[in-house]
Design a protein around this motif. Structure first.
Motif, short mmCIF file in Angstrom:
data_model
loop_
_atom_site.label_atom_id
_atom_site.label_comp_id
_atom_site.label_asym_id
_atom_site.label_seq_id
_atom_site.Cartn_x
_atom_site.Cartn_y
_atom_site.Cartn_z
N UNK A 123 -65.30 137.19 37.79
CA UNK A 123 -66.20 136.04 37.80
C UNK A 123 -66.96 135.99 39.13
N UNK A 124 -66.25 136.23 40.22
CA UNK A 124 -66.89 136.22 41.54
C UNK A 124 -67.95 137.30 41.63
N UNK A 125 -67.68 138.48 41.07
CA UNK A 125 -68.67 139.56 41.06
C UNK A 125 -69.92 139.18 40.30
N UNK A 126 -69.76 138.48 39.17
CA UNK A 126 -70.92 138.04 38.38
C UNK A 126 -71.74 137.02 39.17
N UNK A 127 -71.04 136.11 39.88
CA UNK A 127 -71.72 135.05 40.63
C UNK A 127 -72.53 135.64 41.78
N UNK A 128 -71.94 136.54 42.54
CA UNK A 128 -72.56 137.02 43.78
C UNK A 128 -73.27 138.36 43.64
N UNK A 129 -73.12 139.03 42.50
CA UNK A 129 -73.72 140.36 42.35
C UNK A 129 -75.22 140.37 42.55
N UNK A 130 -75.90 139.42 41.91
CA UNK A 130 -77.36 139.36 42.04
C UNK A 130 -77.80 139.05 43.45
N UNK A 131 -77.06 138.16 44.13
CA UNK A 131 -77.38 137.79 45.51
C UNK A 131 -77.24 139.00 46.44
N UNK A 132 -76.17 139.78 46.24
CA UNK A 132 -75.96 140.97 47.08
C UNK A 132 -77.09 141.97 46.87
N UNK A 133 -77.39 142.27 45.61
CA UNK A 133 -78.40 143.29 45.32
C UNK A 133 -79.79 142.87 45.79
N UNK A 134 -80.20 141.65 45.47
CA UNK A 134 -81.55 141.19 45.83
C UNK A 134 -81.75 141.21 47.34
N UNK A 135 -80.76 140.70 48.07
CA UNK A 135 -80.91 140.65 49.53
C UNK A 135 -80.77 142.03 50.16
N UNK A 136 -80.00 142.92 49.56
CA UNK A 136 -79.90 144.29 50.09
C UNK A 136 -81.24 145.01 49.92
N UNK A 137 -81.84 144.91 48.74
CA UNK A 137 -83.12 145.59 48.50
C UNK A 137 -84.22 145.00 49.38
N UNK A 138 -84.26 143.68 49.50
CA UNK A 138 -85.28 143.05 50.36
C UNK A 138 -85.11 143.49 51.81
#
Length: 504
Positions: free
Chosen positions: A438-453
């Motif tokens: 559940x934690x991975x689903x919650x934060x996965x998008x935040x990690x990826x978007x901020x890493x790519x930016x």
């Protein structure tokens, strides 16, 4: 700020009409929060049409009250049925449910209620006295800082998972994989959609949460032939009995959860759910008895319950001072502020100070009202446990279907919920905890978007993640947290080898 402004603000918020609509909003929030799939954000959105016909202070007070009560009410189905009513309740759902299995449902909910009120009051104090300073600190966060913050949140997965650390890590990877499904935010390319148009929007968190917690529990009941899943039929106990010693024993957890929740709430995009996860994980990390977590132990519940409501007020800091939403709720609230002529920004403290401080006072009143209203809700909720399981489970399934369907008004949400429920059931039957997924689903998008930016900003240089003081500090703390288990294992091995060589 003068005494005249405070007197005016107090007069505005204590008008009979304002108090009356706040009472109605509190009951509405308790209902919405206790229904799986209906979030505090949804409660806010449903109230917006009613605020059109209200003056500024009643309109904002209604939203403040509904959100405060909805966040707590999410604990009720989590404790009784292992179905988090709101995403913020998912972090400690297993803990409260374990207490219910021991016949301590009232104690679990009483702890959640009292700590929510304390956390909410602390958050209101932070909002009232520290808004300009803390908002200036939060505004300095860029994608680099948010990347490390999200990584720090993911690190909680290993801490909160009970049993095997490897299985907790695998569960986290499953959640992160689910978070990658959909359109790539950077390249605009579909990933793992298999040509399905519905999957292009990604996996919605609410159907995922309902499926992995609630449907898996229904499946476990259906599959259980030898040992029916029944809650011990203990007589109801007073909600507040025994709370004094618990709160005194874990007073530092309350302080930690309240402070951390307020700070995380200030960071745009974080919110109550991340505050609860991090507070619960930190409480387990600092505990002298971490092995008790997940077995019905109140220590983590105290910290996470306080963090929940403290983060609500914290999210209003950047919303009011800079017009930057702290979470999805304040994103809606900013529209209401503009509609009522209270344009967010530093000038609002000069142009309409009495209105702003009336809103601050509404936070205090809302959290104080939560105590008696939450108590009444807990007493009534006990009746749920008296319903036979063969009747209760179909009702739960019906609510789950309605909640999953209501997100986008499509059957696909129901299909998604059922699929992830089966996945969670298989995981738990094989010893893989669901919470890290559940934690991975919650934060996965935040990690990826901020890493790519961040990679785009740094032109592909990894050292760019350490180029800013706050980012460097968060990065070092996160990496040290990752390295600590490995270093401790090496130190124990070296110590053991030294002891063996010294032995005759």
């Amino acid at each position: 700020m003068t005494w005249d402004v405070l007197v005016q603000a107090f007069g505005l918020v204590t008008q009979p009409y304002t108090l009356g609509v706040m009472l109605l909003a509190a009951m509405f929030g308790l209902f919405v929060g206790s229904m799986p799939g209906l979030t505090a954000t949804m409660a806010t959105a449903l109230l917006i049409p009613f605020t059109f016909f209200m003056d500024p202070v009643p309109a904002i007070s209604v939203i403040v009250t509904a959100v405060a009560t909805a966040i707590f009410a999410g604990d009720i189905p989590g404790a009784l049925l292992r179905i988090p009513g709101t995403p913020a309740s998912a972090a400690y759902c297993d803990e409260t449910y374990a207490m219910t299995r021991k016949g301590l449902a009232e104690r679990a909910l009483g702890i959640g209620l009292v700590t929510s009120v304390i956390g909410g009051l602390v958050g209101a104090v932070v909002l009232s006295f520290s808004a300009p300073f803390l908002a200036k600190f939060a505004i300095k966060f860029s994608s680099f800082e948010y990347f490390w913050l999200a990584c720090l949140g993911l690190s909680c997965a290993v801490i909160i998972s009970s049993g095997s650390t490897i299985k907790g890590f695998v569960s986290l990877l499953i959640g992160l994989f689910i978070a990658t499904i959909g359109i790539d935010g950077t390249a605009g390319h579909p990933r793992f959609t298999f040509g399905n148009v519905e999957l292009m929007a990604g996996i919605s968190f609410i159907p995922a949460m309902i499926g992995m917690f609630a449907i898996s529990e229904v499946l476990r009941y259906v599959a259980s032939t030898h040992k029916p899943l029944t809650v011990p039929n203990h007589p109801p106990s007073p909600v507040f009995r025994g709370l004094g010693p618990i709160l005194r024993k874990y007073k530092m957890n309350i302080v930690q959860g309240s402070g951390l929740g307020a700070i995380i709430g200030i960071l745009p995009g974080a919110g109550a759910d991340i505050a609860a996860w991090i507070s619960y994980a930190l409480a387990k990390k600092r505990s002298k008895t971490p092995e008790k977590f997940g077995t019905g132990h109140p220590e983590g519940l105290v910290a996470a319950g306080a963090a929940n409501n403290a983060s609500i007020a914290g999210a209003w800091v950047p919303a009011i001072v800079f017009g930057i939403p702290g979470d999805s709720i304040t994103a809606v609230v900013i529209g209401v502020l503009y509609m009522k002529g209270m344009n967010p920004g530093p000038m609002v403290f000069i142009q309409s100070p009495e209105l702003i401080y009336a809103v601050f006072m509404a936070f205090f009143l809302a959290n104080l009202a939560l105590l008696p209203l939450g108590f009444a809700a807990i007493r009534m909720s006990r009746q749920v446990l008296r319903v036979p399981q063969r009747i209760l489970m179909p009702i739960i399934l019906m609510f789950c279907v309605v909640g999953a369907f209501a997100i986008n008004n499509t059957v696909f949400g129901v299909t998604l919920m059922l699929a992830l429920g089966i996945l969670a059931y298989i995981m738990e039957e094989n010893g893989f905890p669901v919470a890290p997924a559940i934690l991975g689903i919650v934060l996965g998008g935040m990690v990826e978007d901020n890493f790519m930016s961040s990679m785009i900003k740094a032109d592909g240089e990894l050292m760019g993640f350490f180029s800013r003081p706050i980012a460097a500090t968060l990065g070092v703390v996160t990496i040290l947290l990752w390295m600590t288990p490995l270093l401790l294992a090496l130190w124990r091995r070296a110590r053991r080898s030294g002891a063996d060589s010294a032995a005759p």
